[in-house]
Structures are given as C-alpha cells and as structure tokens.
Design a protein around this motif. Structure first.
Motif, short mmCIF file in Angstrom:
data_model
loop_
_atom_site.label_atom_id
_atom_site.label_comp_id
_atom_site.label_asym_id
_atom_site.label_seq_id
_atom_site.Cartn_x
_atom_site.Cartn_y
_atom_site.Cartn_z
N GLY A 1 -3.84 3.95 7.63
CA GLY A 1 -3.18 3.55 6.39
C GLY A 1 -4.12 3.38 5.20
O GLY A 1 -3.82 3.85 4.10
N GLU B 1 -3.84 5.62 1.86
CA GLU B 1 -3.53 4.99 0.58
C GLU B 1 -4.63 5.21 -0.45
O GLU B 1 -4.38 5.22 -1.65
N ASN C 1 3.05 6.07 2.71
CA ASN C 1 3.41 4.92 1.90
C ASN C 1 4.14 5.45 0.67
O ASN C 1 3.61 6.30 -0.06
N LYS D 1 4.07 -1.18 1.93
CA LYS D 1 3.06 -2.20 2.22
C LYS D 1 3.30 -3.38 1.28
O LYS D 1 3.22 -3.25 0.06
N ARG E 1 2.31 -3.47 6.63
CA ARG E 1 2.96 -2.16 6.54
C ARG E 1 4.23 -2.17 7.39
O ARG E 1 4.20 -2.51 8.56
#
Length: 392
Positions: free
Chosen positions: A140, A144, A164, A200, A205
């Motif tokens: 993640g 991101e 995301n 998130k 998350r």
C-alpha cells in the motif's frame, strides 16, 4: 405469472465432496465450522425450510422432523473441474466446465505483464498470489507513493487489481480491469478480472463495496438466455451480471452488502413480471470465508436467516424460492481460498410440497433445469429437472 427467486448464499458449502482431496480440501465443511465457532448459532427459519435436514449438514444437529418442514431440501454435487464462482454459477445455469480455468500460482507471465503495463501506461506492483486484505498492507505505501496499481491472483483463475481510490480513481481502475479482461484470452486465459478498490482513513486501509468482476462470457447459451428468449425477465441482483458478463440479464442492480442484496431482491419480488430473480449474496465468501473468520461467517448466516420471513412474505402465489450456493469456503480450512464442497438446496413456495428429501443431486445443473421446467422455457444440455418431485 410464474417466477423463481434463486438466491445464492455465496460459498455456504455443507461438506467435502468425494474428490475434495484432489483440491486439498479433505475435511472441509463450511456450514459446520461456521456454526461451531459462533456462540449461540441459530438459524430457525432456514431450519424450517429443511436446511438442517440436508444430508451431512452440521452432522444432523439442526435437523427437524419432516412433518414440521415448510420446504423441500437436498444437496448438489459439482461436476465442473474447479471450485470457482464462475464454474459454480455457470453449472447452475447449465454449463459444466470440464477443463478447469487456468490458474497462475507463480503470478502472470512476464510477457503478459509487460504488454499490460504498456497498455495501461504504468508499471504494476505485486503479481503474485496473495490475500487481498494483506497485499494492500504490504504494498500500500509504495502504491500510494508511486501510483502503480497492485496486481495479484489467488488459487482461483483471477487477475485482481487493487488501488486506493484517492490515488487511482474508480473510473480509471475499471478501465484498467477492462483492458486486462480484453487481453486475458487464449494462452493467457483467465476466468475473472476483479477490481478491488480501497480507501485509507486514519491510517487504516479498507476495501470498499465498489468491487467489480469482469468475467469471461459463457461459451454457449445458459438458462438465463433461454428465459430471455422465452420472453421472460432475468432480474440479476449483485454480481450475477458480472459472472455472466451480462449475457442473458434483462435488468441488473448492484449491491453493497448481503442485506442490501436482500433488500433489492424483495424490491424485485414486489414487481410484476414472469421469469427469474437471480441474487448473489457475496459477503459470506468475501468478508468471512476468504478472511477465515468463522464467527463472522456464522453471524452472517444468522443475519440472513433473520431476514428470511420478509422474503417469504413477499412471495406471490406462483413464486418458487430456491436457496443454494456455488462452492464452499470453509473459514477454518488451511489457506484463504474456496473449498470443494456439496452445496445445499432448499425450495419453498405455495406450489412446492414441503418435507421432500431430494437427496444428493449429481450436478448443480439440476437446479437450473428445474427452473427451466417450471418457467416452461428451453432446457440446457445437462442435468435433469426435479420439479415433479416437489410440485404439488
């Protein structure tokens, strides 16, 4: 105005099939293990339909006297090679998949990934089998920071893309999935491409309900096509549209949860049209089976059971309600994937004789053939109808 309401309790299996060992699933029993790990487990409404009388279900602990039942009951064995959502639903609708969909235990081939990255204009992260909730934690931060989508698979034939939605918009994620769907053919064949959006918040998350499945189109007409061709309606609730790639669906509605699926099913039942209301309740599988949460699984079954009186109340005089599943997903079994199990089948409604034990049906397709028989539409090439056994 004949109708069938077919509800799929996604992954609620009732015990390992004879060939379960071939799939690493010997001893799997989704319903039993969910019940054993859930304090105060009780499903009185499903029991009245015969759910507890299904052969092998919970070791017979939930069985009621036949004279007290309001539905007929049995179990079905899968003939298709696999234990996937697509093969299970397709078999119900009349297609037995004898050559299993290709899986990618080492990740997708470099040649495909290279071409996919070129097609979407960015590199990807991951490309290995993983739990969806775990991989977004592992990758993640990098996703991101870089905007690169997370790609992963499982023991099933799936290509999943996680993102995301603050980094990659939902629309863009869906575009990437459609690109993958268009490419995953021939030597790169894959049953489903799945969009796995997440958010998130406060450092946590969480996957959203905007999941979308992009399935391969059925290779031949199914029950859904025959109902449509017969001038009747196929009202698809939940991911049914995605599983059949829209083929044979007259109207489709998206759902965000099991209970939303129940709400939308009841809404459809309150309309007037002949044909099939076909509902998938996915959270048994996605939230509790794959995440190996037996207590959550048991509570979800109880939650559905509590809504059953509303569903029964909405039945019209010529409606038949069928409740079944598409595979197992034992929440205490090793790994995080589906399990090769029998599925229950309970049937009720004014036209149905109660207390009939349908035994073990040799294929899921017998469910679909019975629906075709009741609606008076063309049958599919496999399976036999059990309508005469249950009709008053």
């Amino acid at each position: 105005m004949k109708r069938v309401i077919l509800m799929i309790m996604d992954s609620v299996g009732v015990g390992a099939e004879p060939d379960a060992a071939k799939y690493g699933d010997e001893g799997a029993d989704t319903l039993l293990h969910a019940a054993e790990h859930t304090e105060g487990f009780a499903i009185p409404n499903l029991q009245k339909l015969g759910f507890g009388n299904v052969e092998g279900a919970c070791g017979g602990k939930l069985a009621l006297p036949a004279a007290s039942l309001t539905g007929s009951f049995g179990r079905m064995r899968e003939q298709s090679a696999g234990k996937d959502t697509t093969t299970g639903h397709w078999e119900i609708a009349g297609i037995e998949t004898m050559v299993p969909f290709k899986t990618y235990p080492e990740g997708f081939p470099k040649e495909f990934i290279d071409q996919f990255q070129k097609a979407i204009g960015t590199e990807v992260l991951g490309n290995y089998p993983a739990s969806g909730t775990e991989i977004i934690e592992v990758l993640g931060d990098e996703h991101e920071a870089t905007g690169k989508p997370i790609v992963y698979t499982s023991a099933d034939s799936v290509f999943q893309i996680a993102a995301n939605t603050d980094v990659i918009s939902l629309e863009r994620l869906y575009e990437m999935c459609q690109t993958a769907r268009d490419m995953l053919k021939g030597d790169w064949a894959c049953a489903r491409v799945i969009a796995r959006p997440y958010v998130k918040e406060n450092g946590k998350r969480t996957r959203t309900s905007d999941r979308r499945d992009y399935s391969v189109t059925p290779p031949e007409p199914t029950l859904l096509d025959h109902i449509n061709d017969g001038g009747q309606t196929v009202y698809a609730v939940g991911k049914i549209h995605d599983i059949f790639n829209g083929r044979g669906c007259t109207k489709s509605v998206h759902t965000v949860s099991n209970m939303d699926g129940v709400d939308k099913t009841i809404e459809a039942m309150n309309m007037d049209f002949p044909g099939l209301i076909f509902t998938n309740l996915v959270e048994f599988d996605s939230l509790y089976g794959h995440r190996r949460d037996p207590s959550g699984y048991g509570k979800a079954i109880m939650e559905f059971d509590a809504r059953l009186p509303e569903i029964l109340q909405a039945l019209k005089p010529e409606d038949i309600l069928m409740i079944t599943a598409d595979h197992g997903n034992d929440p205490v079994h090793a790994g995080t994937d589906h399990t090769r199990e029998y599925v229950p089948i309970v049937v009720t409604g004014q036209p149905v004789k109660p207390g009939i034990d349908l035994g073990t049906r040799p294929t899921f397709a017998e469910c679909g053939q019975t629906i075709a028989d009741y609606l008076g539409v063309k049958e599919t090439p496999v399976g036999s109808s059990f309508l005469k056994e249950i009709l008053r």
